[in-house]
Design an enzyme around this catalytic site. Structure first.
Site, PDB file in Angstrom:
ATOM      1  N   GLY A  76       0.836  -1.208   0.000  1.00  0.00           N
ATOM      2  CA  GLY A  76       0.000   0.000   0.000  1.00  0.00           C
ATOM      3  C   GLY A  76       0.861   1.243   0.000  1.00  0.00           C
ATOM      4  O   GLY A  76       1.989   1.222   0.476  1.00  0.00           O
ATOM      5  N   VAL A  82       4.717   4.631   2.474  1.00  0.00           N
ATOM      6  CA  VAL A  82       4.519   3.308   1.871  1.00  0.00           C
ATOM      7  C   VAL A  82       4.358   2.245   2.958  1.00  0.00           C
ATOM      8  O   VAL A  82       4.880   2.397   4.060  1.00  0.00           O
ATOM      9  CB  VAL A  82       5.717   2.993   0.930  1.00  0.00           C
ATOM     10  CG1 VAL A  82       7.008   2.829   1.701  1.00  0.00           C
ATOM     11  CG2 VAL A  82       5.457   1.767   0.083  1.00  0.00           C
ATOM     12  N   LYS A  98       5.158   0.059   7.967  1.00  0.00           N
ATOM     13  CA  LYS A  98       4.645   1.327   7.435  1.00  0.00           C
ATOM     14  C   LYS A  98       5.747   2.363   7.600  1.00  0.00           C
ATOM     15  O   LYS A  98       6.216   2.619   8.706  1.00  0.00           O
ATOM     16  CB  LYS A  98       3.386   1.759   8.193  1.00  0.00           C
ATOM     17  CG  LYS A  98       2.801   3.061   7.660  1.00  0.00           C
ATOM     18  CD  LYS A  98       1.478   3.396   8.326  1.00  0.00           C
ATOM     19  CE  LYS A  98       0.893   4.679   7.765  1.00  0.00           C
ATOM     20  NZ  LYS A  98      -0.422   5.000   8.330  1.00  0.00           N
ATOM     21  N   ASP A 194     -10.683   8.113   9.759  1.00  0.00           N
ATOM     22  CA  ASP A 194     -10.553   7.621   8.375  1.00  0.00           C
ATOM     23  C   ASP A 194     -11.050   6.177   8.263  1.00  0.00           C
ATOM     24  O   ASP A 194     -10.369   5.314   7.714  1.00  0.00           O
ATOM     25  CB  ASP A 194      -9.107   7.731   7.885  1.00  0.00           C
ATOM     26  CG  ASP A 194      -9.019   7.651   6.349  1.00  0.00           C
ATOM     27  OD1 ASP A 194     -10.067   7.784   5.680  1.00  0.00           O
ATOM     28  OD2 ASP A 194      -7.909   7.446   5.835  1.00  0.00           O
TER      29      ASP A 194
END
Length: 405
Positions: A76, A82, A98, A194
């Site tokens: 992702g 990234v 991450k 989110d």
């Protein structure tokens, strides 16, 4: 701080290490309360086969331990940086790393949040370290547990087959989303900001769901303003579209309501092309908000003239065979007034989830459901006894011996 380095391959480790944090970072006091200190590695590779070497431990008399991660593939990316899948060479364990660009002037809010979290429905932080590039850019690397699937990909899978997702999965996924939200809202005081299918990880074998990506998460303090341009478009609560800055954790409840509707429909309920278009999509379903509802979302807009549209009945949005409990739950979550939306914990006792509380409930393949009732004391602190009795069905009470039920 321990010296760490990057090795291009297992046989030839680079000896260049970084012995101490940059001066400005000494104030950050970044500590990992899992006995893992945030160390610095020199290098920045996410290419397949690249090996990252870091050191953990070395505090409170603990032995230092070297951990090497081999990057396997990027899973992702976004404005944040990234996420790549990696393997720990010492244990063989697969992890997700991450990697985010770190501003040396500020603490990383995501790291601070991740350190507070410990829940079966929230992705866990294993370790963290810093890495630098040739241009002296500093990156924070969060080593997270790896979960192979997302709710987004599961929805796409059923769409490709031209099938509806089995209702048991809709119930399982939604229940676990709200259990995660209840935990972060009530126990930690954090709003995720989110919630969307891409940020909901699924183990395809057990169907356990884990909430991930706390890059937008924040502790909301009453009276303190927050930015309104957060949350992905299809899942944005109407008060955010109205530019409200004093919103509450009810924005996550709205987003989760949109996810539930999408699981039931197989497509987003409010697919707006822009902020305004998003509002139009919501109005087409909920009707024009009343003056009172607008006041609840953002008092500055009460004089604004909206097109007068009647609400579309919920039962017409979903197909005839849709269980009424499913439609009822969606309608309780997708309310204009934030204070009228069902709270995450209250949502867990909704009749839509009663099937999950049945001692004979099983996955379609006959396997047991993932753990749903292993509540810790802080999750149910201050909850009335009759509600606790509903949240923890009789057959599951041995998982919560502290309850004394």
């Amino acid at each position: 701080m321990a010296s760490v380095g990057i090795a291009p391959n297992p046989g030839a480790r680079d000896s260049t290490g970084v012995d101490k944090l940059p001066e400005e970072m000494n104030d950050m006091k970044i500590r990992d309360d899992k006995e893992m200190e945030a160390t610095v590695v020199d290098g920045n590779g996410t290419e397949t086969g690249h090996i990252i070497v870091t050191t953990i431990g070395g505090r409170n008399g603990q032995p230092k331990q070297t951990i090497s991660y081999m990057a396997e593939r990027v899973v992702g990316h976004g404005s944040f940086g990234v996420v790549f899948q990696a393997k720990c060479l010492e244990t063989g364990e697969t992890v997700a790393i991450k990697k985010v660009l770190q501003d040396r002037r500020y603490k990383n809010r995501e790291l601070q949040t991740m350190r507070l979290l410990d829940h079966p429905n929230v992705v866990s932080l294993k370790h963290c370290f810093f890495s630098t590039t040739e241009k002296d850019e500093l990156y924070l690397n969060l080593v997270l547990e790896y979960v192979p699937e997302t709710v987004h990909r599961v929805i796409k899978h059923y769409n490709k087959l031209n099938q509806r997702m089995p209702l048991i999965y809709v119930k399982l996924y939604t229940y676990q989303i709200f259990r995660a939200l209840s935990y972060i809202h009530r126990c930690i005081g954090v709003c995720h900001r989110d919630i969307k299918p891409q940020n909901l990880l699924v183990n395809p074998h057990t169907h356990q769901v884990k909430l991930c990506d706390f890059g937008s998460a924040k502790v909301l303090v009453k009276g303190e303003p927050n930015i309104s341009y957060i949350c992905s478009r299809y899942y944005r609560a109407p008060e955010l579209i109205f530019g409200a800055t004093e919103y509450t954790t009810a924005i996550d409840v709205w987003s989760a309501g949109c996810v539930l509707a999408e699981l039931l429909l197989g497509q987003p309920l409010f697919p707006g092309e822009s902020g305004v278009d998003q509002l139009v999509e919501i109005i087409k379903v909920l009707g024009t908000p009343t003056r009172e509802e607008i006041k609840c979302m953002n008092p500055n807009y009460t004089e604004f003239k909206f097109p007068q549209i009647k609400a579309h009945p919920w039962h017409k949005i979903f197909h005839k065979r849709m269980p009424p409990e499913a439609v009822d739950l969606v309608s309780r979550l997708l309310q204009y007034s934030p204070n009228l939306r069902s709270a995450a914990l209250d949502t867990l006792v909704h009749p839509f989830f009663d099937e999950l509380r049945d001692p004979n409930a099983r996955l379609p393949n006959g396997r047991f459901l993932p753990p749903l009732f292993n509540f810790k004391p802080h999750e149910l602190k201050g909850v009335p006894l009759e509600m606790v009795a509903k949240l923890v069905p009789e057959h599951a009470r041995k998982q919560c011996p502290w309850l004394g039920l």
